[in-house]
Design an enzyme around this catalytic site. Structure first.
Site, PDB file in Angstrom:
ATOM      1  CB  SER B  97      20.270 -34.171 -44.531  1.00 27.79           C
ATOM      2  OG  SER B  97      19.736 -35.287 -43.856  1.00 27.79           O
ATOM      3  CE  LYS B 175      16.658 -37.014 -44.599  1.00 27.06           C
ATOM      4  NZ  LYS B 175      17.411 -36.301 -43.562  1.00 27.06           N
ATOM      5  CE  LYS B 243      19.500 -29.593 -45.049  1.00 27.68           C
ATOM      6  NZ  LYS B 243      20.220 -30.333 -44.008  1.00 27.68           N
TER       7      LYS B 243
END
Lengths: 296, 296
Positions: B97, B175, B243
């Site tokens: 990701s 995502k 993150k």
């Protein structure tokens, strides 16, 4: 012997709810500020009453379904209100969505008259009211709930009638929690749809992918589609959701609870209403961030 | 004839994902910074490689599964990286990701070498990786996806492998949308649980009531229960979600998208990590608002 049910407030929600009670064979007495809805209910077999007091005089169970805190206060405590005529051993059920703090005061006033009050706000909107599939969140004494349960079951299925707590206002707190949970989810979905549009990714593909995973929610399913299609016919009007979020932030302030997300959602809804969107479905909140509909 | 698959990055997610590929009979070459995971995969029939370049030299399809944008850049473009040895007509699949903006640059570099790159980040966490039930969000050319689909299907069911768009980075955008939708829902649920606790209402009753209505979501179901029980064993660690939210707010800034809710959720997660909760499940975010666990 079946009890007489009084119903005060025959609006978008109240009218179909009252009809279901009449349809199940309960003796029903109704009152509403405007006459049209009363005449409609008379055709369903209900008896008309001239005032809230007139309803209470004839009823064992009195249901109120009006817009806001001040309206419930007026209907119960005001001139010609329920408490001027309410008999002992009755149950007042307020199904409006109002302040939990005010609810506790009202319940105390009802208790002083020798009756019990339940707060029983609903979720499911006009469709839920019409289809008798409302979720009903009940606060107040269990014995009162047991007594009126058959009446509530006219409006929502038994498994969706939840006794949240004995404390007056528990149902209203639960409704506020419901609106906050929906608001947070709606903000997240709105931003996801905006992000997809603005970066050139097909939002319907994003919705499809997200529905298969941990982001799955009713809000993504229903409002995600509304945001993609730009379909903001209500549904549930933004100005009513604005009121619910005001209740949320006021109640949070009264109890010292930090609700930054509800505060943010509240401001986004304020922006939608301020820009003329008060009568749109509340899912139009996403258009404040990004004119999603305009990109179709 | 079956293609050789290279897999770089055998962490919490990568290790079970690679094992599933080996288990389906694919020839598998693996590399990881630390040796333990490589030896574990060798026992599952995989061949060890000394570097990313060594993986790429032997592979038709190269999968990367590493923590962050800089790691993928290093593995692909760095010294001893994939692009130093990658043959023509290969497919690089980055399942990490990372930044969609950086992804587009990396895909261009792979295309310059006569191969194709897909971005294919996943949702479903360690459990999804172990059970091969990951959602896989794919961006990049359809022909490349068609070629590697049997390999992706080792890690996630066909109906959860969504081709989000031909544009490189579409999977990463999706995502990010996923993490934003989850974040908004989590903020709303956290505040609902905090409101219930602080007002003396049973949060498990609130959760039960809300699950029956429009507020229903996977987040309410799973994280609502975590918040009620004070169970924050990961799951998905707060510092990894931190993150993801950094990627969300950075990508929003790069594209001029307003994401106030993601920005708020990002700050709440920062507060959780700053107060020592980085290794807790990210649902512990709610404790920043209110020490839910402490009230058990």
């Amino acid at each position: 012997m079946s009890e007489t049910v009084g119903f005060i407030g025959l609006g978008v929600m109240g009218r179909p709810m009252a009809k279901h009670i009449a349809a199940k064979g309960h003796r029903l007495v109704v009152h509403n500020r405007s006459r049209g809805a009363v005449e409609d209910l008379q055709r369903s077999g209900a008896l008309p009453a001239d005032s809230a007091a007139d309803v209470a005089r004839q009823s064992d169970v009195v249901i109120t379904m009006v817009p806001d805190t001040a309206d419930v206060e007026q209907v119960l405590l005001g001139e010609g209100g329920v408490l001027t005529t309410l008999r002992r051993d009755c149950v007042v059920i307020d199904m409006s969505s109002i302040s939990p703090v005010a609810t506790r005061r009202l319940a105390a006033a009802v208790a002083d008259r020798g009756s019990a009050m339940l707060d029983a706000p609903v979720s499911g909107g006009e469709i839920g009211a019409i289809n008798a599939t409302l979720s009903i969140m009940v606060g107040g004494p269990a014995h009162a709930l047991a007594r009126v349960k058959p009446i509530l079951e006219c409006m929502g299925p038994p498994e969706k009638i939840i006794h949240v707590g004995e404390e007056s206002g528990s149902g209203q707190i639960c409704k506020i929690c419901n609106q906050m949970a929906i608001g947070g989810a709606l903000a997240g979905v709105s931003e996801a749809m905006a992000m997809a549009r603005k970066t050139g990714v097909d939002p319907s593909k994003v919705r499809e992918a997200l529905l298969g995973g941990f982001a799955a929610s009713r809000v993504l399913e229903v409002h995600g589609e509304r945001l993609i299609k730009g379909n903001f016919a209500p549904g549930f009007r933004a100005r009513l959701y604005q009121k619910d979020l005001r209740l949320a932030t006021e109640t949070a302030a009264a109890h010292g609870v930090a609700v930054p997300s509800a505060a943010l959602v509240s401001q986004l809804i304020n922006a939608l209403v301020a820009s003329g969107g008060g009568d749109l479905d509340y899912s139009a909140m996403g258009t404040v961030l990004f004119d999603l509909a305009g990109l179709e």
